[in-house]
Scaffold this motif. Structure first.
Motif, mmCIF file in Angstrom:
data_model
loop_
_atom_site.group_PDB
_atom_site.id
_atom_site.type_symbol
_atom_site.label_atom_id
_atom_site.label_comp_id
_atom_site.label_asym_id
_atom_site.label_seq_id
_atom_site.Cartn_x
_atom_site.Cartn_y
_atom_site.Cartn_z
ATOM 1 N N THR A 8 0.733 -1.177 0.061
ATOM 2 C CA THR A 8 0.067 -0.144 0.040
ATOM 3 C C THR A 8 0.751 1.375 -0.044
ATOM 4 O O THR A 8 2.021 1.156 0.133
ATOM 5 N N ARG A 9 0.186 2.296 -0.471
ATOM 6 C CA ARG A 9 0.964 3.429 -0.520
ATOM 7 C C ARG A 9 1.305 3.944 0.875
ATOM 8 O O ARG A 9 2.588 4.293 1.119
ATOM 9 N N GLN A 10 0.553 3.483 2.037
ATOM 10 C CA GLN A 10 0.966 3.946 3.360
ATOM 11 C C GLN A 10 1.994 3.134 3.950
ATOM 12 O O GLN A 10 3.023 3.677 4.468
ATOM 13 N N ARG A 11 2.071 1.914 3.546
ATOM 14 C CA ARG A 11 3.380 0.976 3.968
ATOM 15 C C ARG A 11 4.550 1.558 3.291
ATOM 16 O O ARG A 11 5.564 1.563 3.916
ATOM 17 N N ALA A 12 4.417 1.995 2.003
ATOM 18 C CA ALA A 12 5.534 2.409 1.424
ATOM 19 C C ALA A 12 5.994 3.787 1.923
ATOM 20 O O ALA A 12 7.226 4.002 2.221
ATOM 21 N N ASP A 29 7.903 9.057 16.115
ATOM 22 C CA ASP A 29 8.481 9.895 15.139
ATOM 23 C C ASP A 29 8.405 9.621 13.745
ATOM 24 O O ASP A 29 8.242 10.535 12.947
ATOM 25 N N ILE A 30 8.211 8.231 13.359
ATOM 26 C CA ILE A 30 7.676 8.036 12.086
ATOM 27 C C ILE A 30 6.327 8.421 11.879
ATOM 28 O O ILE A 30 5.969 9.193 10.759
ATOM 29 N N TYR A 31 5.382 8.527 12.820
ATOM 30 C CA TYR A 31 4.165 8.982 12.731
ATOM 31 C C TYR A 31 4.185 10.591 12.362
ATOM 32 O O TYR A 31 3.492 10.951 11.359
ATOM 33 N N LEU A 32 4.805 11.335 12.927
ATOM 34 C CA LEU A 32 5.118 12.621 12.897
ATOM 35 C C LEU A 32 5.793 12.945 11.605
ATOM 36 O O LEU A 32 5.409 14.023 11.013
ATOM 37 N N ASP A 33 6.498 12.195 11.073
ATOM 38 C CA ASP A 33 7.319 12.284 9.917
ATOM 39 C C ASP A 33 6.259 12.194 8.750
ATOM 40 O O ASP A 33 6.230 12.953 7.705
ATOM 41 N N ILE A 34 5.615 11.057 8.826
ATOM 42 C CA ILE A 34 4.607 10.883 7.605
ATOM 43 C C ILE A 34 3.409 11.916 7.765
ATOM 44 O O ILE A 34 2.832 12.372 6.910
ATOM 45 N N ARG A 35 2.958 12.381 8.828
ATOM 46 C CA ARG A 35 2.029 13.464 9.025
ATOM 47 C C ARG A 35 2.268 14.731 8.354
ATOM 48 O O ARG A 35 1.363 15.383 7.853
ATOM 49 N N ARG A 36 3.509 15.001 8.163
ATOM 50 C CA ARG A 36 3.969 16.224 7.510
ATOM 51 C C ARG A 36 3.513 16.049 5.909
ATOM 52 O O ARG A 36 3.657 17.151 5.284
ATOM 53 N N ILE A 37 3.607 14.847 5.560
ATOM 54 C CA ILE A 37 3.177 14.547 4.006
ATOM 55 C C ILE A 37 1.880 14.110 4.007
ATOM 56 O O ILE A 37 1.358 14.521 2.954
ATOM 57 N N ASP A 38 1.354 13.674 4.802
ATOM 58 C CA ASP A 38 -0.151 13.120 4.668
ATOM 59 C C ASP A 38 -0.685 13.471 5.798
ATOM 60 O O ASP A 38 -0.729 12.469 6.912
ATOM 61 N N SER A 39 -1.447 14.304 5.896
ATOM 62 C CA SER A 39 -2.398 14.574 7.306
ATOM 63 C C SER A 39 -3.468 13.735 7.635
ATOM 64 O O SER A 39 -3.802 13.726 8.538
#
Length: 139
Positions: A8-12, A29-39
């Protein structure tokens, strides 16, 4: 029978976020990094994908007193953990598969592997513990 899972796009995105770190990030940390890209991505989605990536051998997990930290390296290697701040660093020591074999023969267990964790005080914490220049030493 193995369960077939689709990529999935999310897993990638989760895998890419782990690979962008050399500091063994936490799930948050990973969650916060990804939230910057996909809220719209949820914390649960990140956690589920981290667990799946570990299960499939695409990332590894370092279990510390402070919780799980994630590592893009999946080869056998040791880690050094700071007893003060909890930072995790890779250690350039070779993995010793003969330890696994020896223990397997002695114990009767099968599929034995090991993870080596060293503990110490990191350079940053050492520097913070030093008295500042010009401070009185109480002599």
């Amino acid at each position: 029978m193995a369960v077939q899972r689709r990529n999935t796009r999310q897993r990638a995105m989760v895998l890419e976020a782990v690979r962008n770190h050399d500091d063994h990030p936490t799930a948050d940390d990973i969650y916060l990094d990804i939230r910057r890209i996909d809220s719209k991505i949820s914390r649960g989605t990140v956690y589920r994908n981290l667990n799946l990536l570990e299960e499939t051998g695409q990332i590894s997990t370092v279990r510390t007193e402070g919780g799980c930290r994630f590592d893009w390296r999946v080869d056998g290697h040791a880690h050094l953990i700071c007893r003060r701040c909890g930072c995790v660093a890779d250690v350039a020591l070779p993995y010793r598969p003969e330890i696994d074999t020896d223990l397997q023969e002695r114990s009767g267990f099968t599929d034995v592997t090991h993870a080596t964790l060293f503990r110490g005080i990191c350079p940053g914490c050492q520097a913070r513990a030093l008295p500042t220049e010009g401070a009185q030493t109480g002599a």
